[in-house]
Design an enzyme around this catalytic site. Structure first.
Site, PDB file in Angstrom:
ATOM      1  N   ASP A  63       0.827  -1.215   0.000  1.00 25.98           N
ATOM      2  CA  ASP A  63       0.000   0.000   0.000  1.00 25.98           C
ATOM      3  C   ASP A  63       0.864   1.268   0.000  1.00 25.98           C
ATOM      4  OD1 ASP A  63      -2.334  -1.436   0.026  1.00 25.98           O
ATOM      5  OD2 ASP A  63      -3.002  -0.779   2.007  1.00 25.98           O
ATOM      6  N   ASP A  64       0.215   2.380  -0.324  1.00 23.00           N
ATOM      7  CA  ASP A  64       0.807   3.728  -0.241  1.00 23.00           C
ATOM      8  C   ASP A  64       1.935   3.946  -1.239  1.00 23.00           C
ATOM      9  OD1 ASP A  64      -0.967   3.964   1.877  1.00 23.00           O
ATOM     10  OD2 ASP A  64       0.559   3.720   3.419  1.00 23.00           O
ATOM     11  N   HIS A 108      -7.620   4.039   1.140  1.00 24.12           N
ATOM     12  CA  HIS A 108      -6.599   4.428   2.111  1.00 24.12           C
ATOM     13  C   HIS A 108      -7.270   4.557   3.475  1.00 24.12           C
ATOM     14  CE1 HIS A 108      -2.939   6.200   3.564  1.00 24.12           C
ATOM     15  NE2 HIS A 108      -3.411   7.421   3.676  1.00 24.12           N
TER      16      HIS A 108
END
Length: 310
Positions: free
Chosen positions: A13-14, A134
């Site tokens: 993620d991110d 998110h």
């Protein structure tokens, strides 16, 4: 490898948060530790991340962001309900509080989600095969309906449903995290009928809340995989990768590897947060690249893959 028991999407993620995070994620992919990434299009190094994904052939989806930094949609004015008086999103808990108070305009949520998909397409040259939220905003009340509508309209087939087996048997989780994860789980369970109605799919099992940061270890990952294998294929609304006598379980493991952000470098408009600057990012990277973990995958017949392979 013989017939796999688990088809495992390991999602970093991110992606796009900062150059050091990007490099760590690429190194993890090259070492076989992750198989998929989720891009923050409003992050400061998003273009660099998209270019790296193309260069290294990394399967990439969209990490829809309504809680951190600045919006992508140009038509959201400073007085948007999604923004605080500084012009930033309300934050992980601030977004939830504003939603609970009925202060968020869902038409603005839809505008921002569609703008983020458009920017993703501009950066990568294609639509995302999967789209998640998110800080798990996509499963929140009201938001999930808008989110599902956008995915359905754009034929984005996969999402994430963060309901983790074994979550409530983790004494190492501090009380505040356990409470937050329990609420995430409740919201995710309430999202299932919505996602089902729109024909959206997700893997049989979700993993990652109990193995974040310092809680990531080979034994904890083995424990999580054991839960996944015990759970089995969940239903026709999820995806099952096999019609053989021994059904293959599909699973997603959410991870956050990388090299820690430097102060004042990265973020989504407000600078890097403590999460990105933590040594936990490096710790996850080290564990995910550990040869003994990769050997465990082989021993347990766990095959890493991307959403497009499910």
């Amino acid at each position: 490898m013989p017939q796999p028991r688990v088809m495992l999407v390991v999602t970093g993620d991110d992606f796009g948060y900062c150059p050091r995070r990007n490099q760590g994620i690429v190194d993890c992919f090259e070492a076989g530790g992750i198989s998929n990434v989720s891009l923050l299009v409003n992050a400061s190094a998003a273009k660099d991340a998209a270019d790296l994904a193309k260069r290294h052939g990394i399967p990439i989806g969209l990490h829809a962001n309504l809680s951190e930094g600045v919006p992508v949609c140009q038509s959201l004015q400073p007085d948007s309900t999604l923004l605080n008086h500084h012009g930033f999103f309300h934050g992980k808990m601030g977004f939830r509080q504003a939603l609970q108070r009925g202060q968020l305009n869902m038409a603005e949520v839809e505008l921002e989600l569609r703008a983020q998909v458009r920017l993703f397409r501009e950066l990568t040259g294609h639509l995302p095969c999967h789209m998640d939220g998110h800080q798990h905003v996509h499963v929140l009340p009201e938001v999930r309906e808008i989110f599902a509508q956008v995915l359905s309209d754009l034929s984005i087939p996969y999402t994430r449903v963060p309901v983790e087996p074994g979550l409530h048997n983790c004494p190492w989780l501090p009380a505040h995290l356990h409470d937050f994860y329990t609420q995430v789980e409740k919201d995710a369970l309430d999202s299932i009928p919505v996602f089902t109605r729109y024909g959206i799919r997700w893997p049989d099992v979700y993993l990652g809340l109990t193995t974040m940061g310092q809680n990531m270890s080979i034994p904890n990952l083995k424990r999580a995989l054991t839960h996944a294998m015990a759970a089995g294929p969940s239903s026709a609304t999820s995806t099952s990768a096999s019609t053989s006598e021994e059904p293959v379980v599909t699973a997603e493991l959410m991870v956050h590897p990388g090299y820690p952000s430097q102060p004042h470098e990265g973020g989504c408009g407000e600078g890097p947060d403590n999460f990105s600057q933590s040594s936990d990012r490096q710790h996850e990277l080290t564990i995910l690249k550990d040869p003994s973990l990769l050997a465990l995958y082989s021993q347990e017949r766990v095959q890493l893959c991307a959403f497009k392979d499910l």
